[in-house]
Scaffold this motif. Structure first.
Motif, short mmCIF file in Angstrom:
data_model
loop_
_atom_site.label_atom_id
_atom_site.label_comp_id
_atom_site.label_asym_id
_atom_site.label_seq_id
_atom_site.Cartn_x
_atom_site.Cartn_y
_atom_site.Cartn_z
N GLY A 195 -2.08 10.81 -0.11
CA GLY A 195 -1.19 11.19 0.99
C GLY A 195 -1.67 10.65 2.32
O GLY A 195 -0.88 10.19 3.17
N ARG A 196 -2.99 10.72 2.53
CA ARG A 196 -3.54 10.19 3.77
C ARG A 196 -3.39 8.68 3.84
O ARG A 196 -3.12 8.11 4.89
CB ARG A 196 -5.02 10.57 3.88
N VAL A 197 -3.58 8.02 2.65
CA VAL A 197 -3.40 6.56 2.62
C VAL A 197 -1.97 6.20 2.99
O VAL A 197 -1.70 5.28 3.78
CB VAL A 197 -3.78 6.01 1.24
N GLU A 198 -1.00 6.92 2.42
CA GLU A 198 0.40 6.64 2.72
C GLU A 198 0.72 6.92 4.19
O GLU A 198 1.44 6.16 4.85
CB GLU A 198 1.31 7.47 1.81
N SER A 199 0.16 8.01 4.75
CA SER A 199 0.41 8.35 6.15
C SER A 199 -0.15 7.28 7.08
O SER A 199 0.52 6.83 8.03
CB SER A 199 -0.22 9.71 6.47
N GLU A 200 -1.39 6.83 6.82
CA GLU A 200 -1.98 5.80 7.69
C GLU A 200 -1.29 4.47 7.50
O GLU A 200 -1.19 3.67 8.44
CB GLU A 200 -3.48 5.68 7.39
N ALA A 201 -0.79 4.21 6.29
CA ALA A 201 -0.05 2.98 6.07
C ALA A 201 1.24 2.97 6.88
O ALA A 201 1.64 1.95 7.44
CB ALA A 201 0.23 2.79 4.58
N LYS A 202 1.92 4.14 6.92
CA LYS A 202 3.13 4.23 7.75
C LYS A 202 2.79 4.01 9.22
O LYS A 202 3.51 3.33 9.95
CB LYS A 202 3.77 5.59 7.56
N ARG A 203 1.67 4.61 9.66
CA ARG A 203 1.29 4.44 11.07
C ARG A 203 0.96 2.99 11.37
O ARG A 203 1.36 2.44 12.40
CB ARG A 203 0.07 5.32 11.38
N GLU A 224 -7.43 16.68 -5.07
CA GLU A 224 -8.22 15.89 -4.14
C GLU A 224 -7.69 14.46 -4.05
O GLU A 224 -7.56 13.89 -2.97
CB GLU A 224 -9.68 15.88 -4.58
N LEU A 225 -7.36 13.88 -5.22
CA LEU A 225 -6.81 12.52 -5.23
C LEU A 225 -5.44 12.48 -4.57
O LEU A 225 -5.09 11.53 -3.87
CB LEU A 225 -6.76 12.00 -6.67
N ALA A 226 -4.65 13.53 -4.79
CA ALA A 226 -3.33 13.58 -4.16
C ALA A 226 -3.46 13.62 -2.64
O ALA A 226 -2.68 12.99 -1.91
CB ALA A 226 -2.56 14.79 -4.67
N ILE A 286 0.84 -1.20 0.00
CA ILE A 286 0.00 0.00 0.00
C ILE A 286 0.87 1.24 0.00
O ILE A 286 0.63 2.21 -0.75
CB ILE A 286 -0.93 -0.02 1.23
N ARG A 287 1.91 1.26 0.82
CA ARG A 287 2.81 2.41 0.86
C ARG A 287 3.50 2.59 -0.48
O ARG A 287 3.68 3.71 -0.98
CB ARG A 287 3.83 2.24 1.97
N GLY A 288 3.90 1.46 -1.08
CA GLY A 288 4.60 1.56 -2.36
C GLY A 288 3.72 2.12 -3.46
O GLY A 288 4.14 3.01 -4.23
N TYR A 289 2.48 1.61 -3.54
CA TYR A 289 1.58 2.13 -4.57
C TYR A 289 1.23 3.59 -4.31
O TYR A 289 1.11 4.40 -5.26
CB TYR A 289 0.30 1.29 -4.62
N ALA A 290 1.06 3.99 -3.09
CA ALA A 290 0.76 5.39 -2.80
C ALA A 290 1.93 6.28 -3.19
O ALA A 290 1.74 7.37 -3.77
CB ALA A 290 0.44 5.56 -1.30
N GLU A 291 3.14 5.81 -2.86
CA GLU A 291 4.30 6.62 -3.21
C GLU A 291 4.49 6.64 -4.74
O GLU A 291 4.88 7.67 -5.32
CB GLU A 291 5.54 6.04 -2.52
N LEU A 292 4.21 5.51 -5.41
CA LEU A 292 4.34 5.45 -6.87
C LEU A 292 3.36 6.39 -7.56
O LEU A 292 3.69 7.03 -8.56
CB LEU A 292 4.11 4.01 -7.34
#
Length: 532
Positions: free
Chosen positions: A339-347, A333-335, A316-322
């Motif tokens: 960003g929120r997806v990547e932040s929650e994935a890190k958490r 809005e999608l960005a 999930i983090r990889g796809y969000a960063e990609l």
């Protein structure tokens, strides 16, 4: 144990029998019963002896009165006239002038003549007279005469005890009589009871000595018997004490302690206690085994789930960063959503890593054992914390010489980092956080001190439990998982160390104590003493 002794200090035990040991109470009760029995028996014997001796004195007093009274006055009291067996010389003599020869020395004979203004004649009985007519009278003091006469008159013809002061204690009786065939007199006879009192005192002293000696022997013998009788109870208590010293709160517990079979006889009270304790230990052992099995299942599930979640979270983090690196423009809005997806994935990744670490520590996974410079570790962690919280004031208090411990450097770094992150999260900006490193005998000490608002008092006992939080919120802007301090506790415990906290408004101190590296003289390898 220490709490129980503090709640019931030893000197207070002797203020009330309720705090005495059982064997002491049994021996004391036995001695008290024997003492009461001795007093009852001794007192009864003393009263019976006094009554018997008093009766003998009364008989002698009656004989004295018979010799003193001549003619008449027999009445219903038994004080009759003398028999015809008296010699002629005795019949010619008057008892007013000389006492009868058969009256014992030390007695008292008084004759009160009511018709002659209460004149009192007679006195104490002396030895043989120089005139050859038997005994002589000795003068009595007016006080003694008055006391004896008053007591005898008040008794109404019955024998009575009279205390004549320096003269002594007497048994006296008064009876009307005709003396020398003419005149009505009141004859008063008194016998000394000194021998009776001496006998009673001697018997009382002897009885007291016998009772006291018997109590000492009974106490000594009773203590031996009670101690031997209560030995099974001591063994039951020893078994319970050994069980109480076991760690039952975590891990696999082997509850093999049981009361010996001879001490579980249901026919005795101690045996009933021992059997009940064994049954209770069987139930507790079964419950502990079930609890351990459940804990192992939960830990295994957490470890497996954490391990399995690492891969999808990384994806999930990889796809969000990609998606953020895509050459095609991404709507704002999608960005934001990505960003929120990547932040929650890190958490979530941090949470999974923490859970996986705790599961490994719970499973007893061995940690690295190598020398770690605690001072350098504190410097590095404080530097990282300064970068993460530049608005806090970070200070170091380090010794002149390096402090080296034996352990896993990465995990110990995580301990210090978690403590500093906890201080940064729970103190306002501008607070001062000090990292202090020092040593005590056989141990290294690391402290993290802040001047923040402090920890609530009701939260301090469970501050190192998992998911313990200072507020009711389950999420924070800082992204805390609530596992930081529990990881600190688990890592420090795995290093055979201790961690504690003291907090009040204006100062909170976390203290980590770890074993120092002590080189062995024989093998030249570091040894690890236990802190505690």
């Amino acid at each position: 144990m220490a709490a129980a002794e503090a709640a019931h200090p030893r000197p207070a035990r002797w203020r009330s029998p309720a705090g005495w040991p059982l064997r002491t109470r049994l021996v004391a009760t036995m001695i008290a019963l024997l003492a009461v029995l001795g007093l009852v028996v001794g007192g009864t014997a003393e009263l019976y002896l006094k009554r018997s001796l008093s009766r003998q004195v009364d008989l002698k007093l009656a004989e004295t009165m018979k010799f003193a009274v001549r003619g008449g006055g027999s009445g219903d009291k038994g004080w009759g006239p003398p028999g015809p067996g008296l010699d002629p010389i005795t019949r010619l003599r008057s008892p007013l002038a000389n006492p009868p020869p058969n009256v014992a020395r030390g007695s008292i004979l008084l004759f009160l003549d009511p018709a002659d203004t209460g004149t009192v004649r007679g006195g104490g009985i002396l030895g043989e007279s120089t005139t050859g007519f038997g005994n002589d009278y000795a003068d009595l003091s007016d006080k003694a005469r008055g006391t004896l006469t008053a007591a005898a008159l008040d008794a109404g013809g019955d024998p009575v005890d009279v205390d004549l002061g320096d003269v002594g204690d007497f048994r006296a009786v008064a009876w009307p009589a005709r003396v020398d065939g003419a005149g009505n007199y009141l004859a008063i006879a008194a016998l000394s009871v000194k021998d009776v009192n001496d006998t009673l005192n001697t018997v009382a002293l002897f009885t007291g000595c016998v009772v006291l000696g018997s109590l000492l022997i009974a106490g000594w013998g009773g203590a031996l018997i009670v101690r031997r009788t209560l030995k099974p109870l001591d063994r039951v208590a020893a078994t319970a004490s050994r069980v109480a010293e076991l760690r039952l709160d975590r891990g696999e517990v082997e509850l093999a302690q049981r009361v010996p079979e001879p001490d579980t006889d249901p026919r005795t009270e101690v045996g009933q206690v021992g059997a009940a304790l064994n049954r209770m230990l069987d139930h507790i052992g079964g419950a502990l085994e079930a609890r351990h099995a459940s804990e192992m299942q939960v830990r295994q599930f957490v470890a497996d789930a954490s391990h399995e979640l690492r891969t999808p979270l990384a994806a999930i983090r990889g796809y969000a960063e990609l998606s953020r690196r895509s050459r095609q423009p991404v709507p704002d809005e999608l960005a934001h959503v990505l960003g929120r997806v990547e932040s929650e994935a890190k958490r979530m990744t941090a949470l999974v890593e923490d859970l996986l670490l705790l599961a490994r520590l719970d499973a007893g996974r061995p940690l690295a054992q190598e020398p770690v410079d605690l001072t350098m570790l504190a410097v590095d962690a404080t530097s990282d914390a300064h970068a993460a919280g530049p608005r806090h004031c970070w200070q170091l208090d380090l010794p002149d010489e390096p402090v080296t411990v034996l352990g896993d450097g990465a995990r110990l770094h995580q301990v210090v980092a978690n403590l500093l992150a906890n201080a940064r999260t729970h103190t306002p900006e501008g607070s001062t956080v000090t990292v202090k490193v020092g040593t005590v005998p056989n141990a290294a000490v690391l402290q993290v001190i802040d001047n923040g608002p402090g920890i609530p008092a009701d939260l301090v006992p469970q501050i190192f439990e998992r998911f313990a939080r200072g507020d009711s919120s389950r999420s924070r802007a800082a992204g805390s998982t609530g596992l930081g301090l529990s990881i600190v506790h688990a890592v420090v415990t795995s290093h055979r160390g201790k961690v504690g906290v003291r907090s009040r408004p204006g100062q909170t101190v976390f203290t980590v104590t770890l074993p120092l590296v002590i080189p062995s003289a024989e093998h030249h390898t570091p040894s690890l003493p236990r802190v505690g």
